[in-house]
Design a protein around this motif. Structure first.
Motif, PDB file in Angstrom:
ATOM      1  N   ILE A 147      -7.173   7.237   1.979  1.00 24.80           N
ATOM      2  CA  ILE A 147      -8.270   6.392   1.501  1.00 24.80           C
ATOM      3  C   ILE A 147      -8.800   5.489   2.608  1.00 24.80           C
ATOM      4  O   ILE A 147     -10.015   5.380   2.796  1.00 24.80           O
ATOM      5  N   GLU A 154      -1.960   4.263  -5.426  1.00 25.56           N
ATOM      6  CA  GLU A 154      -2.472   3.496  -4.288  1.00 25.56           C
ATOM      7  C   GLU A 154      -1.655   2.256  -3.979  1.00 25.56           C
ATOM      8  O   GLU A 154      -1.585   1.825  -2.829  1.00 25.56           O
ATOM      9  N   ARG A 155      -1.079   1.654  -4.978  1.00 24.45           N
ATOM     10  CA  ARG A 155      -0.324   0.411  -4.786  1.00 24.45           C
ATOM     11  C   ARG A 155       1.046   0.573  -5.442  1.00 24.45           C
ATOM     12  O   ARG A 155       1.137   0.855  -6.639  1.00 24.45           O
ATOM     13  N   HIS A 210       0.845  -1.186   0.000  1.00 23.82           N
ATOM     14  CA  HIS A 210       0.000   0.000   0.000  1.00 23.82           C
ATOM     15  C   HIS A 210       0.886   1.244   0.000  1.00 23.82           C
ATOM     16  O   HIS A 210       1.931   1.282   0.665  1.00 23.82           O
ATOM     17  N   LYS A 263      -2.595   5.911   0.192  1.00 31.84           N
ATOM     18  CA  LYS A 263      -3.760   5.039   0.380  1.00 31.84           C
ATOM     19  C   LYS A 263      -4.055   4.832   1.864  1.00 31.84           C
ATOM     20  O   LYS A 263      -5.218   4.874   2.284  1.00 31.84           O
TER      21      LYS A 263
END
Length: 246
Positions: free
Chosen positions: A150, A237-238, A142, A146
């Motif tokens: 998020i 995000e990744r 992650h 994120k």
């Protein structure tokens, strides 16, 4: 909760997980950096979804997970697909005795369950020992964005007839850490519902911290990308790393 129930809930939660994208990413990076590589170790293999895909593609695979329950389910799935894959219950920080592999994969934020940078360093050193000379380590984590923007303070829910869940994500005590509180409601044959609860902690680190840990463990970082091969941005995000054993 017995393993059948837990695995059913896990697979339900992960029903939209991008396993095919992980497969494509893996094959692309192997073709780019290690075209002859065929012996793969999937660390944090869970219930075996990626293992099945990789094995069907002709790779010689081995799976490792810390959860014996997950491995039982993975074995059942593999057998249902007429596939034979060695599975081992081990901590990623200690992979002794498994032999050496052309490539090690650890996806689906498995590394984010290590809640200290020291543990990340130990895991990378363990991976290094388990790779052949010039072998590849391919992983994702992650992003800090994120975790902080998020996940933190969010509520996720899914209401279906057979399984419903409420997923609360709280900011953890460490920087870029999250505590996941999941409550499942599973429908029984008599149309009542049984409640199950799961609690998970995750943490991530900056790209520079991961890169330094990889280099300190004896890797050269070949590539850093985001979200299955895209350029890293502030809202990625990744984060993906491809590293080679020196």
């Amino acid at each position: 909760m017995n393993y059948e129930q837990f695995a059913y809930l896990y697979d339900h939660l992960m029903k939209d997980a991008p396993y095919d994208d992980w497969l494509t990413f893996t094959e692309t990076k192997l073709q780019t950096y290690l075209p002859e590589g065929n012996e793969l170790l999937d660390v944090g293999c869970g219930t075996g979804e990626l293992l099945i895909r990789l094995t069907k593609k002709g790779y010689q695979t081995t799976g490792v997970d810390l959860s014996s329950e997950m491995l039982v389910v993975a074995r059942d799935k593999l057998e249902a697909n007429n596939l034979q894959v060695p599975l081992f219950e081990q901590d990623m920080r200690s992979l002794d005795g498994l032999g050496q592999f052309d490539a090690i994969l650890t996806y689906c934020d498995s590394l984010n369950y290590l809640t200290s940078i020291e543990d990340v360093q130990v895991a990378f050193s363990s991976f290094h020992k388990s790779l052949k000379d010039k072998g590849l380590l391919i992983l994702d984590v992650h992003s800090c964005y994120k975790m902080d923007q998020i996940f933190a303070g969010q509520l996720f829910a899914d209401d279906e007839e057979e399984v419903s869940y409420i997923w609360k994500a709280f900011e953890g005590e460490f920087p870029h850490s999250i505590e996941h509180d999941l409550t499942f409601f599973v429908r029984n044959e008599d149309e009542t519902y049984t409640r199950y609860e799961e609690f998970h902690q995750q943490r991530t680190y900056s790209i520079d911290e991961y890169k330094q840990c990889l280099e300190d463990a004896g890797f050269s970082v070949e590539e850093i990308s985001a979200d299955f091969g895209n350029k890293v941005t502030e809202t990625s995000e990744r984060i993906f790393f491809v590293a080679r054993k020196k």
